[in-house]
Design a protein around this motif. Structure first.
Motif, PDB file in Angstrom:
ATOM      1  N   HIS A 196       0.832  -1.200   0.000  1.00 16.53           N
ATOM      2  CA  HIS A 196       0.000   0.000   0.000  1.00 16.53           C
ATOM      3  C   HIS A 196       0.869   1.254   0.000  1.00 16.53           C
ATOM      4  O   HIS A 196       0.566   2.231  -0.702  1.00 16.53           O
ATOM      5  CB  HIS A 196      -0.909  -0.005   1.234  1.00 16.53           C
TER       6      HIS A 196
ATOM      7  N   THR B 232      -6.690  -3.571  -7.353  1.00 15.49           N
ATOM      8  CA  THR B 232      -5.857  -3.889  -6.204  1.00 15.49           C
ATOM      9  C   THR B 232      -4.738  -2.852  -6.083  1.00 15.49           C
ATOM     10  O   THR B 232      -4.516  -2.037  -6.977  1.00 15.49           O
ATOM     11  CB  THR B 232      -5.224  -5.280  -6.364  1.00 15.49           C
ATOM     12  N   GLU B 233      -4.008  -2.909  -4.973  1.00 14.11           N
ATOM     13  CA  GLU B 233      -2.881  -2.000  -4.802  1.00 14.11           C
ATOM     14  C   GLU B 233      -1.877  -2.169  -5.950  1.00 14.11           C
ATOM     15  O   GLU B 233      -1.374  -1.185  -6.499  1.00 14.11           O
ATOM     16  CB  GLU B 233      -2.196  -2.251  -3.457  1.00 14.11           C
TER      17      GLU B 233
END
Length: 518
Positions: free
Chosen positions: A335, A363-364
């Motif tokens: 993240h 998604t990240e």
């Protein structure tokens, strides 16, 4: 300059007379091939860091059977830095036959490599398949790294680009003897080669030397003179000299790439001065110096500088996946890494939030790859097409969406996948890792389709699908099957639609006085 005296040429040893003298090549797979042809004097000694000088002539017949030595270059990706000889400015020609009456289209390839690496002798650049389709193909070397792109006091900017112009001048003056039409010259290149093509479109010195251009995965990084000079000061400080011609000339060419690599390895230390380029990191790029390169390619095209040049431009879908692998973060992006990338690269003061809002299901890792790919290659390539039509020119847009089958498909349609498909060398060099060995019939068919589009564009300006416009935004998607549809990266396009890709600035902090005086 004297070379081997001439004897009567044989069918297997084709000869061509150029402005500088007679060349003798060889035959391979029905083509005449000439390698290691000098197009300028070696840029060493008193010519070091100078604009390229025309090559001196020679007596007799000069063999043109082996590639010239590569220019000194970075070893960051394990590329050999060994250079035998200083005749770096050479080119190579593949032709169906050196018939001056043939009038074949000419395709001039500019290798990529971050403006720091590149060598026309790489097996993936063998142009036999392309030339076999009925074109004369030229590949070339140009100065890289500090030699070619550092902003040095007392030296012209963008020496690597000036080398490319010199090669194109050689093509204009000599290619007819190889069977090429000097009035149908197409420049094409990928990555830094694509950025070079974009720069050539904006350079007054290159005007009229080519008539069509193919820009693959155009990087959006062009430096302001202030940023480039600051980076050059860091290079020079690493070497213990001043960033001048006299200072850097005291360092042998073989030693310079190590200084570039050292700065490359620690660009994060310069983040508050150099900004976005420390994220990738990118220590070399063309400089918008106001002379060699008056403005950025996007501004130049929007102003109509290349409205008479046909443009084919595009990118791969997963441009950043390969770099994630190289950086060791593929499959494990955090993240924090995504947040850093979004805040550094996304356009506008609220870019990070807008990216997350625009891709709510991502998604990240997907967000990380998207913003990196959009900033560095995808949106610069798209905007080049937009600038060309805004300036009254014609552009064709493509995206490669076919996923590479190698490495269990982990790299998708990654950066560089287009190169083996364009050249048809599906089992050469590092290509086999991406394509699979042996290549599948699907890969062979897709390569033939792309080669056909490139050579058709070089021949008559139409790659086989409608031109791009601001209403329908049609693009060719190269896949299995290939389709023509509206440009698919619409969400990214909207996020970047107001961005102008200016020359990257030096951030307003204290100058490098400690480095310059140590």
């Amino acid at each position: 300059m004297a070379v081997t005296a001439s004897s009567k040429p044989s069918e297997s040893e084709p000869e061509v007379r150029t402005a500088a003298g007679v060349l003798r090549g060889g035959r391979e797979a029905g083509l005449a091939v000439f390698r290691g042809i000098p197009f300028a004097e070696p840029p060493v000694g008193p010519l070091r860091f100078a604009a390229p000088r025309p090559v001196r002539g020679w007596d007799g017949v000069r063999p043109a059977l082996t590639y010239g030595p590569p220019p000194p270059q970075s070893g960051v990706l394990g590329v050999s830095q060994d250079t035998v000889g200083d005749d770096w400015l050479t080119l190579n020609v593949w032709t169906p036959g050196p018939d001056p009456a043939a009038g074949l289209p000419v395709m001039v390839w500019i290798p990529g490599g971050g403006y720091a690496m590149g060598d026309s002798s790489l097996p993936e650049y063998d142009a036999g398949h392309l030339a076999g389709s009925g074109a004369v193909v030229v590949t070339l070397n140009y100065r890289l790294g500090i030699e070619g792109f550092a902003q040095i006091d007392g030296a012209p900017a963008n020496r690597g680009l000036l080398d490319q112009v010199a090669a194109l001048q050689w093509v204009r003056d000599n290619i007819r003897g190889f069977g090429g039409d000097p009035d149908r010259v197409t420049v094409f290149g990928q990555s830094a080669g694509g950025g070079s093509v974009a720069a050539l479109l904006a350079m007054p010195r290159a005007a009229g030397l080519f008539h069509r251009a193919v820009a693959q995965s155009v990087p959006g990084t062009f430096f302001s003179p202030e940023l480039a000079a600051d980076i050059a000061a860091a290079f020079a400080a690493e070497l213990g000299v001043r960033p001048t011609v006299s200072g850097l000339s005291a360092v042998t060419p073989a030693r310079l790439p190590a200084a570039g690599d050292a700065i490359f390895a620690k660009t994060v230390q310069w983040r508050e001065r150099w900004g976005q380029i420390t994220h990738r990191p990118i220590p070399f790029a063309p400089v918008v110096d106001g002379d060699v390169l008056p403005v950025t390619p996007w501004q130049a095209l929007a102003d109509g500088a290349a409205r008479d040049v046909g443009l084919l431009v595009g990118h791969t879908r997963d441009e950043h996946r390969l770099f994630s692998l190289i950086d060791g973060v593929l499959g494990q992006v955090t993240h924090e890494q995504t947040e850093t990338a979004l805040h550094m690269l996304a356009p506008g003061p609220d870019g990070a939030r807008r990216y997350r809002q625009a891709f709510p299901a991502a998604t990240e890792e997907e967000l990380y790859e998207l913003v990196n790919a959009d900033w560095l290659f995808r949106m610069p390539s798209l905007h080049l097409a937009g600038a060309q039509i805004a300036g009254g020119g014609r552009a064709h847009l493509y995206e490669l969406t076919w996923p590479a089958p190698g490495l269990d498909g982990a790299l998708g349609a990654c950066h560089g996948l287009d190169v083996p498909l364009v050249f048809g060398n599906l089992s050469s060099g590092q290509t086999a890792t991406l394509i699979g060995d042996p290549p599948s019939p699907v890969a062979e068919e897709l390569s033939a389709r792309i080669r056909g589009a490139w050579t058709a564009f070089a021949s008559h300006g139409d790659p086989g699908w409608p031109p791009y416009d601001a209403v329908h935004r049609l693009a060719q998607l190269f896949d299995t099957p290939s389709t023509v549809t509206a440009y698919p990266e619409e969400t990214s396009r909207l996020l970047w639609q107001d961005h102008t890709f200016p020359a990257l600035p030096l951030l307003p902090l204290l100058p490098l006085l400690p480095l310059l005086t140590r």
